[in-house]
Design an enzyme around this catalytic site. Sequence first.
Site: not given
Length: 558
Positions: A37, A263, A273
Site C-alpha cells: 500500500e 512475518r 509501519k
Amino acid sequence: MKEDIQATHPHAFYTMIKEDCEHQVFHRPICTRFPPEPNGYLHIGSAYAIHMNASLAKVFDGEFHLRFDDTNPLKEDEAFVQAILQDIRWLGYDPGPHIYYGSDYAETIYEAALKLIERGAAYVCDLSAEDTAIYRGTLTESGKESPYRNRSVEENRQRFEAMRAGQYASGACVLRAKIDMASANMNMRDPILFRIIHASHYRTGDSWCIYSMYDFAHPIQDWIEGVTHSLCSIEFKDHRPLYEWVQEQLELAEPSRQREFGRLYLQDSVTSKRYLRQLVERGDVDGWDDPRLATVMGMRRRGYQASHIRQWVAEIGLIRHESVVDLHTLDHITRADLQGSTKGYMTILDPIKLIITNRDQHETEWLDIPFHTEHDVFGSRAMPFTRELFIEREDFMEVPEQGYRRLTLGGEVRLKGAYYVHCHHVVKDELTGNILELHCTYDPKTKSGSGFQGRKVKGTIHWVAASDAVPLEVRLYHSLLRSDAKFNEKEPDWSMLLNPHSLVTYKNAIAEGSLSRVESGERVQFVRHGYFIEDMKDSSSERKVYNRIVALKDSWKK
C-alpha cells in the site's frame, strides 16, 4: 541462478508450485506478486516478502508483479509510490515493464460487487461502525445478524448504485458480504466489501467515492492479473477462507491460490509501519531514512548494500510463523565482503594533541603507508609525519589499568606506519585537570619497514598530522530499542523503549587528508573503528559526515 534460488526454497511453496506445474493446474505462466500500500516506505520485512515472491517466480520461469494496493485515498500518495519503486529497484528486483495499480480495477471490482448483490450474497448495511463491531460478536460468542441483512436484491442494488453516485455521506453505510454471522472465523461474519470515502484519490481524483476493502479487492486483482500463487504474510491466514469465498462466488476459472509465510521482525528495532510513522512524527528519528530504522531507505543510507540484504533474506529461508531475526547476521555478511574490498584511513573520533618534542616544528616527513595491510592492489598514500599530531583520547591513560596496551605516561607505543613514541610529559588544564597535550619523543631508528630489531612495544595506535587533518562528523549506530524494553502494542511508551545510546555522534572528529579524495558512495574502513560511508543527506563541502555501517569485530554466531 535457478539452482541458487531452489537451494534457498526447499520448502512447501516450492513443492506446491512444482506440483501445480506437473499437474497443469494453471494454463498460464506461474505468477506471483508483491502488493504494497503506498502509504509509507518499505522495511526489511517487505524485502523478505519481495524476495519470497520474486525468486519463486524466477525459478519457475514465471512472472513477478508489483501491484500498488491503492484503495484508500486518505493515506496514499504518489510520493510513496515513487519511493517504493526506488527501493525495489535498488534492492535488485525487477518489477517488470508494467506496474499494476489496484485503482485501475475499480470498475471491474464494482461490477463484481453487483454480481454478488444479484446472487443474494451481498447487502447494503446502515449500521454504524460501533454497532457493526458489537453485532460482529467475539471470539467466544457468535455474531448477530444486521437488521438490514434481508433487504431485497433490488433495494440493495439501488442503494449500492446510490453509494457510488455520492448520495450518502462518508460512513453512512457499507456493502457487506452475506456469509455466516456464527462462523468461528471472525473474518467470515459478513465482512465489509465497500465503504464510502469522500476524498480525492492521488490517481483517480474524484471519480470514485466508494472504495473496496483489501479482502474483497485482493482475490479479484490477483485473478485479473493472472496471479497463480498469492503468497502473503502470516496475518492473512485467517483471511484465506474469504479470499476463496470471493473467487467461488464470482465463479472465477482457475482461481489463484493464497498461501502464507511468517512475518519477519528485526530484533531491537521497529518494523510496523504505524509505529515507524509515530517515531518519525515525534522526531525521535531523522525521518524515514534514519540509519537506525529497518526501512530499506534507512539501511541504504547507513551503507548496507543491496547484494548483502538479498543474501541475508535468502539465507533466512522460509519462516512459517512470526520470527525475530538478528541484525548481526547481516553485519556478518557485510563485514565479510568489506574487509577485503575497502581502503583503510586514519580517523580520530575524539582527538587529543600529541607533540613530538625532539622534532623540528617545520620538519615534515612523508611516509608511504598502504591502504590495506593484506592487499597490495589498493596501493598506498603519502601521509605527513610532523611535530604536531593527533591521537585518540582513549589511546592514552596516565595511570594505566591492568592489561592496558596503549600509550601511558612513561610508556612507549608505535604510531602505525611511523615510529615508536615515548610519552614523557602531560599538559593539563589548571582548572579542570583535563589533559590538553601529550609531550613525547620519537626514536628515528624505529621507522616502520626499516627492519628495526631492538626493543618491542605492546601496542600500535593510529594518528593524524595536525597539518593534514580535515574536520569530520562521525556517527555510530546501535540498536534503536533497549534490549530489556517491554513493548505495549496498544500504547507504546517510547520514552521507556528507545535506547538513549542508539546514536553516538562525534562532531569534532578528524581524518587524514586523503579521505577528502574518496569518491561519493565509496565504502571505506576507518582504522580500528569499522566500515563507513559518507552520509550524502547531511554532508556538505565544508564538513563531511560519515555513518558507520558495521564495526570491525564480528559478533555473529552460526
